[in-house]
Scaffold this motif. Structure first.
Motif, mmCIF file in Angstrom:
data_model
loop_
_atom_site.group_PDB
_atom_site.id
_atom_site.type_symbol
_atom_site.label_atom_id
_atom_site.label_comp_id
_atom_site.label_asym_id
_atom_site.label_seq_id
_atom_site.Cartn_x
_atom_site.Cartn_y
_atom_site.Cartn_z
ATOM 1 N N GLN A 2 0.856 -1.223 -0.051
ATOM 2 C CA GLN A 2 0.050 0.130 -0.083
ATOM 3 C C GLN A 2 1.030 1.209 -0.047
ATOM 4 O O GLN A 2 2.088 1.211 0.603
ATOM 5 C CB GLN A 2 -1.104 -0.118 1.225
ATOM 6 C CG GLN A 2 -0.137 -0.235 2.491
ATOM 7 C CD GLN A 2 -1.177 -0.538 3.590
ATOM 8 O OE1 GLN A 2 -2.224 -1.040 3.296
ATOM 9 N NE2 GLN A 2 -0.909 -0.098 4.884
ATOM 10 N N PHE A 4 0.547 5.483 0.743
ATOM 11 C CA PHE A 4 -0.071 6.881 1.059
ATOM 12 C C PHE A 4 0.448 8.061 0.287
ATOM 13 O O PHE A 4 1.596 8.187 0.046
ATOM 14 C CB PHE A 4 0.394 6.898 2.614
ATOM 15 C CG PHE A 4 0.028 5.798 3.579
ATOM 16 C CD1 PHE A 4 -1.229 5.668 3.964
ATOM 17 C CD2 PHE A 4 0.980 5.030 3.931
ATOM 18 C CE1 PHE A 4 -1.955 4.602 4.812
ATOM 19 C CE2 PHE A 4 0.665 3.879 4.742
ATOM 20 C CZ PHE A 4 -0.818 3.678 5.260
ATOM 21 N N ASP A 28 -8.400 4.879 -1.813
ATOM 22 C CA ASP A 28 -9.597 5.032 -0.754
ATOM 23 C C ASP A 28 -8.860 6.273 0.190
ATOM 24 O O ASP A 28 -7.952 6.694 0.078
ATOM 25 C CB ASP A 28 -9.557 3.911 0.488
ATOM 26 C CG ASP A 28 -10.411 2.804 -0.013
ATOM 27 O OD1 ASP A 28 -11.497 2.762 -0.558
ATOM 28 O OD2 ASP A 28 -9.957 1.588 0.178
ATOM 29 N N GLU A 29 -10.023 7.123 0.606
ATOM 30 C CA GLU A 29 -9.669 8.224 1.310
ATOM 31 C C GLU A 29 -9.316 7.732 2.783
ATOM 32 O O GLU A 29 -9.701 6.827 3.208
ATOM 33 C CB GLU A 29 -10.815 9.243 1.478
ATOM 34 C CG GLU A 29 -11.235 10.257 0.444
ATOM 35 C CD GLU A 29 -12.268 11.173 0.656
ATOM 36 O OE1 GLU A 29 -12.233 11.713 1.978
ATOM 37 O OE2 GLU A 29 -13.078 11.267 -0.091
ATOM 38 N N LEU A 30 -8.391 8.401 3.251
ATOM 39 C CA LEU A 30 -7.701 8.167 4.467
ATOM 40 C C LEU A 30 -8.703 8.460 5.603
ATOM 41 O O LEU A 30 -8.937 9.780 5.655
ATOM 42 C CB LEU A 30 -6.126 8.521 4.493
ATOM 43 C CG LEU A 30 -5.288 7.504 5.491
ATOM 44 C CD1 LEU A 30 -5.144 6.415 5.174
ATOM 45 C CD2 LEU A 30 -3.928 8.470 5.189
ATOM 46 N N THR A 32 -9.495 10.688 8.781
ATOM 47 C CA THR A 32 -8.851 11.847 9.284
ATOM 48 C C THR A 32 -7.951 11.591 10.571
ATOM 49 O O THR A 32 -6.887 12.229 10.976
ATOM 50 C CB THR A 32 -9.755 12.932 9.583
ATOM 51 O OG1 THR A 32 -10.812 12.359 10.267
ATOM 52 C CG2 THR A 32 -10.282 13.391 8.291
ATOM 53 N N VAL A 34 -6.128 8.702 10.899
ATOM 54 C CA VAL A 34 -4.810 8.097 10.518
ATOM 55 C C VAL A 34 -3.765 9.181 10.266
ATOM 56 O O VAL A 34 -3.815 10.114 9.276
ATOM 57 C CB VAL A 34 -4.975 7.261 9.519
ATOM 58 C CG1 VAL A 34 -3.972 6.558 8.884
ATOM 59 C CG2 VAL A 34 -6.314 6.110 9.917
ATOM 60 N N GLU A 36 -0.587 9.466 8.469
ATOM 61 C CA GLU A 36 0.494 8.842 7.651
ATOM 62 C C GLU A 36 0.759 9.975 6.831
ATOM 63 O O GLU A 36 0.153 10.911 6.538
ATOM 64 C CB GLU A 36 0.095 7.915 6.769
ATOM 65 C CG GLU A 36 -0.231 6.512 7.576
ATOM 66 C CD GLU A 36 0.835 5.626 7.940
ATOM 67 O OE1 GLU A 36 1.999 6.087 7.477
ATOM 68 O OE2 GLU A 36 0.669 4.799 8.776
ATOM 69 N N CYS A 38 2.534 11.430 3.154
ATOM 70 C CA CYS A 38 2.815 11.168 1.711
ATOM 71 C C CYS A 38 3.970 10.716 1.408
ATOM 72 O O CYS A 38 4.917 11.027 2.141
ATOM 73 C CB CYS A 38 2.361 12.424 1.120
ATOM 74 S SG CYS A 38 2.716 12.366 -0.869
ATOM 75 N N TYR A 47 -4.823 10.114 1.124
ATOM 76 C CA TYR A 47 -5.279 8.715 0.219
ATOM 77 C C TYR A 47 -4.525 7.628 0.646
ATOM 78 O O TYR A 47 -3.417 7.712 0.874
ATOM 79 C CB TYR A 47 -5.492 9.011 -1.222
ATOM 80 C CG TYR A 47 -6.362 9.954 -1.442
ATOM 81 C CD1 TYR A 47 -7.917 9.795 -1.633
ATOM 82 C CD2 TYR A 47 -5.871 11.357 -2.078
ATOM 83 C CE1 TYR A 47 -8.688 10.752 -1.882
ATOM 84 C CE2 TYR A 47 -6.897 12.325 -2.313
ATOM 85 C CZ TYR A 47 -8.105 12.082 -2.328
ATOM 86 O OH TYR A 47 -8.987 12.875 -2.634
ATOM 87 N N ILE A 48 -5.002 6.407 0.516
ATOM 88 C CA ILE A 48 -4.258 5.202 0.621
ATOM 89 C C ILE A 48 -4.535 4.236 -0.652
ATOM 90 O O ILE A 48 -5.693 4.346 -1.184
ATOM 91 C CB ILE A 48 -4.644 4.300 2.137
ATOM 92 C CG1 ILE A 48 -3.837 3.139 1.658
ATOM 93 C CG2 ILE A 48 -5.906 4.170 2.076
ATOM 94 C CD1 ILE A 48 -3.727 2.249 3.123
ATOM 95 N N SER A 50 -4.059 0.782 -2.575
ATOM 96 C CA SER A 50 -3.577 -0.557 -2.356
ATOM 97 C C SER A 50 -4.248 -1.498 -3.591
ATOM 98 O O SER A 50 -4.832 -1.138 -4.197
ATOM 99 C CB SER A 50 -4.257 -0.926 -1.093
ATOM 100 O OG SER A 50 -5.501 -0.962 -1.042
#
Ligand SMILES: [Zn+2]
Length: 52
Positions: A2, A4, A28-30, A32, A34, A36, A38, A47-48, A50
């Motif tokens: 995955q 970010f 997917d939207e990350l 808020t 989380v 991480e 870029c 976003y993530i 995967s």
């Protein structure tokens, strides 16, 4: 695997994912809560990307 990405680099992240994985990326939207960063800059990721 995955990746970010922030909003600015999501297009690049998708391109890199396809080039590296030869697979269809799922974006997917990350959430808020989380925290991480870029992979391509120092911004907070939005976003993530995967594979399934
Ligand atoms: Zn970025």
């Amino acid at each position: 695997m995955q990746k970010f990405s922030c909003k600015e680099h999501i297009g690049y992240a998708l391109d890199m994912f396809v080039a590296e994985q030869k697979d269809f990326p799922i974006m997917d939207e990350l959430p808020t809560d989380v925290d991480e960063l870029c992979e391509y800059c120092e911004e907070k990721a939005a976003y993530i990307v995967s594979s399934k």
